[in-house]
Design a protein around this motif. Structure first.
Motif, PDB file in Angstrom:
ATOM      1  N   ASN A   1      19.162  -4.198 -15.285  1.00  0.00           N
ATOM      2  CA  ASN A   1      19.039  -2.836 -15.824  1.00  0.00           C
ATOM      3  C   ASN A   1      17.941  -2.054 -15.131  1.00  0.00           C
ATOM      4  OD1 ASN A   1      21.025  -2.144 -17.827  1.00  0.00           O
ATOM      5  ND2 ASN A   1      20.300  -4.010 -18.827  1.00  0.00           N
ATOM      6  N   PHE A   2      16.862  -2.752 -14.776  1.00  0.00           N
ATOM      7  CA  PHE A   2      15.803  -2.069 -14.013  1.00  0.00           C
ATOM      8  C   PHE A   2      16.370  -1.565 -12.690  1.00  0.00           C
ATOM      9  CE2 PHE A   2      12.461  -2.201 -10.747  1.00  0.00           C
ATOM     10  CZ  PHE A   2      11.636  -1.194 -11.249  1.00  0.00           C
ATOM     11  N   ARG A   3      17.192  -2.383 -12.026  1.00  0.00           N
ATOM     12  CA  ARG A   3      17.760  -1.975 -10.729  1.00  0.00           C
ATOM     13  C   ARG A   3      18.676  -0.767 -10.898  1.00  0.00           C
ATOM     14  NH1 ARG A   3      13.834  -3.864  -7.857  1.00  0.00           N
ATOM     15  NH2 ARG A   3      13.530  -6.083  -8.131  1.00  0.00           N
TER      16      ARG A   3
ATOM     17  N   GLY B   1       0.790  -1.237   0.000  1.00  0.00           N
ATOM     18  CA  GLY B   1       0.000   0.000   0.000  1.00  0.00           C
ATOM     19  C   GLY B   1       0.818   1.281   0.000  1.00  0.00           C
ATOM     20  N   LYS B   2       2.092   1.193  -0.466  1.00  0.00           N
ATOM     21  CA  LYS B   2       2.972   2.372  -0.448  1.00  0.00           C
ATOM     22  C   LYS B   2       2.413   3.513  -1.292  1.00  0.00           C
ATOM     23  CE  LYS B   2       5.716  -0.520  -1.948  1.00  0.00           C
ATOM     24  NZ  LYS B   2       6.564  -1.374  -2.657  1.00  0.00           N
ATOM     25  N   SER B   3       1.911   3.188  -2.486  1.00  0.00           N
ATOM     26  CA  SER B   3       1.475   4.266  -3.389  1.00  0.00           C
ATOM     27  C   SER B   3       0.206   4.947  -2.876  1.00  0.00           C
ATOM     28  CB  SER B   3       1.236   3.730  -4.800  1.00  0.00           C
ATOM     29  OG  SER B   3       2.415   3.150  -5.280  1.00  0.00           O
TER      30      SER B   3
ATOM     31  N   THR C   1       8.357   5.977  -7.537  1.00  0.00           N
ATOM     32  CA  THR C   1       9.569   5.708  -8.337  1.00  0.00           C
ATOM     33  C   THR C   1       9.264   4.846  -9.571  1.00  0.00           C
ATOM     34  OG1 THR C   1      10.213   3.803  -6.953  1.00  0.00           O
ATOM     35  CG2 THR C   1      11.122   5.959  -6.356  1.00  0.00           C
ATOM     36  N   ASP C   2       8.321   3.895  -9.452  1.00  0.00           N
ATOM     37  CA  ASP C   2       7.974   3.087 -10.626  1.00  0.00           C
ATOM     38  C   ASP C   2       7.404   3.984 -11.724  1.00  0.00           C
ATOM     39  OD1 ASP C   2       8.756   0.623  -9.682  1.00  0.00           O
ATOM     40  OD2 ASP C   2       6.777   0.052  -8.959  1.00  0.00           O
ATOM     41  N   TYR C   3       6.494   4.877 -11.324  1.00  0.00           N
ATOM     42  CA  TYR C   3       5.852   5.752 -12.297  1.00  0.00           C
ATOM     43  C   TYR C   3       6.883   6.696 -12.922  1.00  0.00           C
ATOM     44  CZ  TYR C   3       2.462   8.884 -14.394  1.00  0.00           C
ATOM     45  OH  TYR C   3       1.765   9.639 -15.296  1.00  0.00           O
TER      46      TYR C   3
ATOM     47  N   SER D   1       7.141   7.089  -2.838  1.00  0.00           N
ATOM     48  CA  SER D   1       6.881   5.659  -2.655  1.00  0.00           C
ATOM     49  C   SER D   1       7.802   4.905  -3.605  1.00  0.00           C
ATOM     50  CB  SER D   1       5.401   5.332  -2.854  1.00  0.00           C
ATOM     51  OG  SER D   1       5.138   5.072  -4.185  1.00  0.00           O
ATOM     52  N   THR D   2       8.427   3.855  -3.096  1.00  0.00           N
ATOM     53  CA  THR D   2       9.470   3.144  -3.854  1.00  0.00           C
ATOM     54  C   THR D   2       8.957   1.790  -4.338  1.00  0.00           C
ATOM     55  OG1 THR D   2      10.225   2.189  -1.764  1.00  0.00           O
ATOM     56  CG2 THR D   2      11.344   4.176  -2.522  1.00  0.00           C
ATOM     57  N   GLY D   3       9.598   1.261  -5.380  1.00  0.00           N
ATOM     58  CA  GLY D   3       9.333  -0.112  -5.797  1.00  0.00           C
ATOM     59  C   GLY D   3       9.796  -1.046  -4.681  1.00  0.00           C
ATOM     60  N   GLY D   4       9.114  -2.174  -4.519  1.00  0.00           N
ATOM     61  CA  GLY D   4       9.396  -3.070  -3.391  1.00  0.00           C
ATOM     62  C   GLY D   4      10.838  -3.546  -3.293  1.00  0.00           C
ATOM     63  N   GLY D   5      11.549  -3.589  -4.444  1.00  0.00           N
ATOM     64  CA  GLY D   5      12.914  -4.104  -4.418  1.00  0.00           C
ATOM     65  C   GLY D   5      13.963  -3.028  -4.182  1.00  0.00           C
ATOM     66  N   MET D   6      13.585  -1.775  -4.351  1.00  0.00           N
ATOM     67  CA  MET D   6      14.597  -0.709  -4.338  1.00  0.00           C
ATOM     68  C   MET D   6      15.512  -0.715  -3.104  1.00  0.00           C
ATOM     69  SD  MET D   6      14.291   3.391  -4.620  1.00  0.00           S
ATOM     70  CE  MET D   6      14.046   3.767  -6.325  1.00  0.00           C
TER      71      MET D   6
ATOM     72  N   LEU E   1      18.236   1.542 -13.223  1.00  0.00           N
ATOM     73  CA  LEU E   1      17.326   2.680 -13.426  1.00  0.00           C
ATOM     74  C   LEU E   1      16.757   3.151 -12.087  1.00  0.00           C
ATOM     75  CD1 LEU E   1      15.300   1.489 -16.565  1.00  0.00           C
ATOM     76  CD2 LEU E   1      16.942   3.372 -16.463  1.00  0.00           C
ATOM     77  N   GLU E   2      16.448   2.184 -11.221  1.00  0.00           N
ATOM     78  CA  GLU E   2      15.926   2.548  -9.893  1.00  0.00           C
ATOM     79  C   GLU E   2      16.960   3.356  -9.108  1.00  0.00           C
ATOM     80  OE1 GLU E   2      12.815  -0.459  -7.811  1.00  0.00           O
ATOM     81  OE2 GLU E   2      14.838  -1.187  -7.906  1.00  0.00           O
ATOM     82  N   ARG E   3      18.214   2.900  -9.184  1.00  0.00           N
ATOM     83  CA  ARG E   3      19.294   3.568  -8.459  1.00  0.00           C
ATOM     84  C   ARG E   3      19.444   5.018  -8.965  1.00  0.00           C
ATOM     85  NH1 ARG E   3      22.691   3.641  -4.016  1.00  0.00           N
ATOM     86  NH2 ARG E   3      24.696   4.510  -4.578  1.00  0.00           N
TER      87      ARG E   3
ATOM     88  N   ARG F   1       2.848  -6.631 -12.321  1.00  0.00           N
ATOM     89  CA  ARG F   1       4.166  -6.740 -11.679  1.00  0.00           C
ATOM     90  C   ARG F   1       4.908  -7.966 -12.214  1.00  0.00           C
ATOM     91  NH1 ARG F   1       0.616  -4.959  -7.297  1.00  0.00           N
ATOM     92  NH2 ARG F   1       1.533  -3.207  -6.169  1.00  0.00           N
ATOM     93  N   PRO F   2       6.040  -7.739 -12.905  1.00  0.00           N
ATOM     94  CA  PRO F   2       6.703  -8.862 -13.576  1.00  0.00           C
ATOM     95  C   PRO F   2       7.159  -9.968 -12.644  1.00  0.00           C
ATOM     96  CG  PRO F   2       8.051  -6.856 -13.678  1.00  0.00           C
ATOM     97  CD  PRO F   2       6.712  -6.455 -13.131  1.00  0.00           C
ATOM     98  N   LEU F   3       7.507  -9.649 -11.391  1.00  0.00           N
ATOM     99  CA  LEU F   3       8.029 -10.698 -10.513  1.00  0.00           C
ATOM    100  C   LEU F   3       6.936 -11.570  -9.902  1.00  0.00           C
ATOM    101  CD1 LEU F   3      10.916  -8.726  -8.743  1.00  0.00           C
ATOM    102  CD2 LEU F   3      11.123 -10.484 -10.506  1.00  0.00           C
TER     103      LEU F   3
ATOM    104  N   SER G   1       6.427   0.230 -19.871  1.00  0.00           N
ATOM    105  CA  SER G   1       5.916  -0.286 -18.595  1.00  0.00           C
ATOM    106  C   SER G   1       7.059  -1.004 -17.860  1.00  0.00           C
ATOM    107  CB  SER G   1       4.763  -1.268 -18.838  1.00  0.00           C
ATOM    108  OG  SER G   1       5.269  -2.444 -19.434  1.00  0.00           O
ATOM    109  N   ILE G   2       6.857  -1.221 -16.553  1.00  0.00           N
ATOM    110  CA  ILE G   2       7.882  -1.940 -15.772  1.00  0.00           C
ATOM    111  C   ILE G   2       8.074  -3.344 -16.364  1.00  0.00           C
ATOM    112  CG2 ILE G   2       8.477  -2.858 -13.474  1.00  0.00           C
ATOM    113  CD1 ILE G   2       8.519   0.190 -13.517  1.00  0.00           C
ATOM    114  N   ALA G   3       6.977  -3.978 -16.764  1.00  0.00           N
ATOM    115  CA  ALA G   3       7.068  -5.330 -17.342  1.00  0.00           C
ATOM    116  C   ALA G   3       7.891  -5.299 -18.631  1.00  0.00           C
ATOM    117  CB  ALA G   3       5.672  -5.875 -17.598  1.00  0.00           C
TER     118      ALA G   3
HETATM  119  C1  S3P Z   1       9.299  -4.901  -7.596  1.00  0.00           C
HETATM  120  C2  S3P Z   1       8.215  -4.167  -7.149  1.00  0.00           C
HETATM  121  C3  S3P Z   1       7.462  -3.277  -8.032  1.00  0.00           C
HETATM  122  C4  S3P Z   1       8.334  -2.801  -9.211  1.00  0.00           C
HETATM  123  C5  S3P Z   1       8.965  -3.962  -9.903  1.00  0.00           C
HETATM  124  C6  S3P Z   1       9.836  -4.794  -8.973  1.00  0.00           C
HETATM  125  C7  S3P Z   1       9.996  -5.796  -6.639  1.00  0.00           C
HETATM  126  O1  S3P Z   1       6.983  -2.145  -7.306  1.00  0.00           O
HETATM  127  O2  S3P Z   1       9.324  -1.892  -8.792  1.00  0.00           O
HETATM  128  O3  S3P Z   1       7.934  -4.727 -10.450  1.00  0.00           O
HETATM  129  O4  S3P Z   1      11.173  -6.116  -6.835  1.00  0.00           O
HETATM  130  O5  S3P Z   1       9.366  -6.174  -5.623  1.00  0.00           O
HETATM  131  P1  S3P Z   1       5.763  -2.224  -6.217  1.00  0.00           P
HETATM  132  O6  S3P Z   1       6.392  -2.545  -4.902  1.00  0.00           O
HETATM  133  O7  S3P Z   1       5.192  -0.857  -6.270  1.00  0.00           O
HETATM  134  O8  S3P Z   1       4.847  -3.267  -6.718  1.00  0.00           O
END
Ligand code: S3P
Length: 173
Positions: free
Chosen positions: A58-60, A16-18, A35-37, A79-84, A62-64, A120-122, A46-48
Protein backbone atom coordinates in the motif's frame (compact mmCIF):
# COMPACT_ATOMS: atom_id res chain seq x y z
CA UNK A 1 18.71 18.52 -21.14
CA UNK A 2 15.36 20.32 -20.75
CA UNK A 3 15.81 23.11 -18.18
CA UNK A 4 12.07 23.44 -17.67
CA UNK A 5 11.49 19.90 -16.51
CA UNK A 6 11.35 18.80 -12.90
CA UNK A 7 14.59 17.65 -11.32
CA UNK A 8 14.10 14.32 -9.52
CA UNK A 9 16.71 12.90 -7.15
CA UNK A 10 16.90 9.13 -6.74
CA UNK A 11 19.15 6.86 -4.73
CA UNK A 12 19.44 4.71 -1.64
CA UNK A 13 18.14 5.80 1.76
CA UNK A 14 20.95 7.76 3.40
CA UNK A 15 22.40 9.04 0.12
CA UNK A 16 21.46 12.63 0.94
CA UNK A 17 18.56 13.22 -1.50
CA UNK A 18 16.56 15.44 0.86
CA UNK A 19 19.45 17.69 2.00
CA UNK A 20 20.67 18.11 -1.57
CA UNK A 21 17.15 18.67 -2.92
CA UNK A 22 16.46 21.44 -0.42
CA UNK A 23 19.63 23.32 -1.40
CA UNK A 24 19.21 22.74 -5.15
CA UNK A 25 15.59 23.97 -5.04
CA UNK A 26 16.78 27.22 -3.42
CA UNK A 27 19.49 27.66 -6.07
CA UNK A 28 17.03 26.98 -8.88
CA UNK A 29 14.33 29.13 -7.20
CA UNK A 30 11.86 26.28 -7.42
CA UNK A 31 9.55 24.53 -4.97
CA UNK A 32 11.07 21.56 -3.14
CA UNK A 33 8.98 18.40 -2.76
CA UNK A 34 10.02 15.42 -0.65
CA UNK A 35 7.78 12.48 -1.61
CA UNK A 36 7.97 10.85 1.85
CA UNK A 37 6.97 14.11 3.51
CA UNK A 38 4.18 14.59 0.95
CA UNK A 39 2.78 11.15 1.88
CA UNK A 40 3.17 11.82 5.62
CA UNK A 41 1.19 15.05 5.29
CA UNK A 42 -1.50 13.50 3.12
CA UNK A 43 -1.99 10.38 5.25
CA UNK A 44 -1.36 12.17 8.57
CA UNK A 45 0.81 9.20 9.54
CA UNK A 46 4.52 8.48 9.70
CA UNK A 47 6.08 6.23 7.04
CA UNK A 48 6.63 3.59 9.74
CA UNK A 49 2.94 3.72 10.72
CA UNK A 50 1.88 3.33 7.08
CA UNK A 51 4.18 0.28 6.67
CA UNK A 52 2.96 -1.23 9.96
CA UNK A 53 -0.75 -0.60 9.46
CA UNK A 54 -1.19 -0.90 5.68
CA UNK A 55 1.85 -2.92 4.54
CA UNK A 56 4.58 -2.10 2.05
CA UNK A 57 2.36 -2.77 -1.02
CA UNK A 58 0.00 0.00 0.00
CA UNK A 59 2.90 2.35 0.66
CA UNK A 60 4.16 1.65 -2.88
CA UNK A 61 0.68 2.50 -4.24
CA UNK A 62 0.72 5.77 -2.30
CA UNK A 63 4.16 6.53 -3.72
CA UNK A 64 2.92 5.86 -7.25
CA UNK A 65 -0.12 8.14 -6.76
CA UNK A 66 2.16 10.81 -5.31
CA UNK A 67 4.52 10.65 -8.29
CA UNK A 68 1.65 10.93 -10.79
CA UNK A 69 0.30 13.94 -8.88
CA UNK A 70 3.48 15.93 -8.38
CA UNK A 71 4.72 15.61 -11.94
CA UNK A 72 1.69 17.73 -12.89
CA UNK A 73 2.90 20.59 -10.64
CA UNK A 74 5.10 23.45 -11.85
CA UNK A 75 8.75 22.41 -12.35
CA UNK A 76 10.11 21.51 -8.92
CA UNK A 77 13.04 19.77 -7.33
CA UNK A 78 11.76 16.44 -6.01
CA UNK A 79 13.51 14.06 -3.66
CA UNK A 80 12.07 10.54 -3.73
CA UNK A 81 11.91 7.66 -1.26
CA UNK A 82 14.73 5.19 -1.96
CA UNK A 83 12.34 2.51 -3.25
CA UNK A 84 10.20 4.65 -5.53
CA UNK A 85 12.20 4.14 -8.77
CA UNK A 86 12.09 0.36 -8.30
CA UNK A 87 8.30 -0.18 -8.39
CA UNK A 88 5.82 -0.09 -11.29
CA UNK A 89 7.32 1.85 -14.21
CA UNK A 90 8.04 4.81 -11.91
CA UNK A 91 11.57 5.29 -13.22
CA UNK A 92 10.31 5.54 -16.82
CA UNK A 93 7.65 8.06 -15.78
CA UNK A 94 10.31 10.10 -13.97
CA UNK A 95 12.57 10.05 -17.01
CA UNK A 96 9.73 11.25 -19.21
CA UNK A 97 8.84 14.24 -17.03
CA UNK A 98 12.11 15.14 -15.34
CA UNK A 99 15.85 15.39 -15.40
CA UNK A 100 16.61 12.49 -13.07
CA UNK A 101 19.73 12.43 -10.92
CA UNK A 102 21.14 9.33 -9.21
CA UNK A 103 23.17 10.04 -6.08
CA UNK A 104 25.81 7.33 -5.90
CA UNK A 105 27.15 6.52 -2.44
CA UNK A 106 29.29 3.63 -1.22
CA UNK A 107 27.74 0.91 1.00
CA UNK A 108 30.12 1.94 3.81
CA UNK A 109 28.87 5.53 3.80
CA UNK A 110 25.24 4.41 3.61
CA UNK A 111 25.92 2.22 6.64
CA UNK A 112 27.29 5.20 8.60
CA UNK A 113 24.24 7.29 7.68
CA UNK A 114 21.71 4.57 8.50
CA UNK A 115 23.15 2.80 11.53
CA UNK A 116 21.36 4.93 14.13
CA UNK A 117 18.19 5.34 12.16
CA UNK A 118 14.94 4.71 14.00
CA UNK A 119 12.46 6.06 11.49
CA UNK A 120 12.97 4.09 8.29
CA UNK A 121 10.90 0.90 8.60
CA UNK A 122 13.07 -1.18 6.25
CA UNK A 123 16.31 -0.56 8.12
CA UNK A 124 15.35 0.07 11.74
CA UNK A 125 15.96 -2.63 14.38
CA UNK A 126 18.70 -4.34 12.38
CA UNK A 127 21.98 -5.58 13.84
CA UNK A 128 25.05 -3.97 12.22
CA UNK A 129 25.66 -7.19 10.24
CA UNK A 130 22.06 -7.37 9.02
CA UNK A 131 22.11 -3.69 8.09
CA UNK A 132 25.28 -4.10 6.03
CA UNK A 133 23.75 -7.17 4.30
CA UNK A 134 20.55 -5.26 3.62
CA UNK A 135 22.46 -2.33 2.12
CA UNK A 136 24.57 -4.55 -0.14
CA UNK A 137 21.63 -6.66 -1.32
CA UNK A 138 19.23 -3.82 -1.96
CA UNK A 139 21.88 -1.67 -3.67
CA UNK A 140 22.61 -4.61 -5.97
CA UNK A 141 18.88 -5.02 -6.79
CA UNK A 142 18.11 -1.34 -7.08
CA UNK A 143 21.14 -0.15 -9.06
CA UNK A 144 19.56 -1.29 -12.34
CA UNK A 145 16.72 1.19 -11.77
CA UNK A 146 18.80 4.05 -10.37
CA UNK A 147 21.23 3.75 -13.26
CA UNK A 148 18.46 4.63 -15.72
CA UNK A 149 18.73 8.22 -14.44
CA UNK A 150 19.83 10.94 -16.91
CA UNK A 151 22.69 11.99 -14.62
CA UNK A 152 24.70 9.92 -12.11
CA UNK A 153 26.85 11.78 -9.60
CA UNK A 154 29.14 10.68 -6.79
CA UNK A 155 27.44 12.08 -3.70
CA UNK A 156 30.30 11.51 -1.25
CA UNK A 157 33.54 13.39 -0.56
CA UNK A 158 31.65 16.56 -1.49
CA UNK A 159 29.43 18.90 0.52
CA UNK A 160 25.72 19.06 -0.39
CA UNK A 161 26.17 22.76 -1.28
CA UNK A 162 29.05 22.05 -3.68
CA UNK A 163 27.16 19.15 -5.24
CA UNK A 164 24.05 21.33 -5.64
CA UNK A 165 26.15 24.00 -7.38
CA UNK A 166 27.69 21.43 -9.74
CA UNK A 167 24.28 20.05 -10.63
CA UNK A 168 22.86 23.50 -11.10
CA UNK A 169 25.57 24.22 -13.67
CA UNK A 170 25.08 20.83 -15.40
CA UNK A 171 21.32 21.30 -15.69
CA UNK A 172 21.36 24.95 -16.70
CA UNK A 173 24.22 24.42 -19.15
C1 S3P B 1 12.36 3.41 1.54
C2 S3P B 1 13.04 4.60 1.72
C3 S3P B 1 12.50 5.70 2.52
C4 S3P B 1 10.96 5.62 2.58
C5 S3P B 1 10.51 4.26 3.02
C6 S3P B 1 11.00 3.16 2.08
C7 S3P B 1 13.00 2.34 0.73
O1 S3P B 1 12.89 6.95 1.97
O2 S3P B 1 10.37 5.95 1.35
O3 S3P B 1 10.98 4.07 4.32
O4 S3P B 1 12.30 1.48 0.19
O5 S3P B 1 14.24 2.37 0.58
P1 S3P B 1 14.41 7.54 2.07
O6 S3P B 1 15.14 7.03 0.87
O7 S3P B 1 14.20 9.01 2.03
O8 S3P B 1 14.95 7.05 3.35
Amino acid sequence: MDKNKHVILVGMPGSGKSSLGFILAKLMKRPFVDTDYYIIKREKKSIAEIFDEQGEDNFRKLERQTLLKIIRHNPSVISTGGGMPCFYDNMDVMNEFAVTVYLEVTPEILFEHLKNNKKRPLVRDKTPEDLMDYINTSLEQRKQYYEKACISVQAYDITPTQLAMNLYKMING
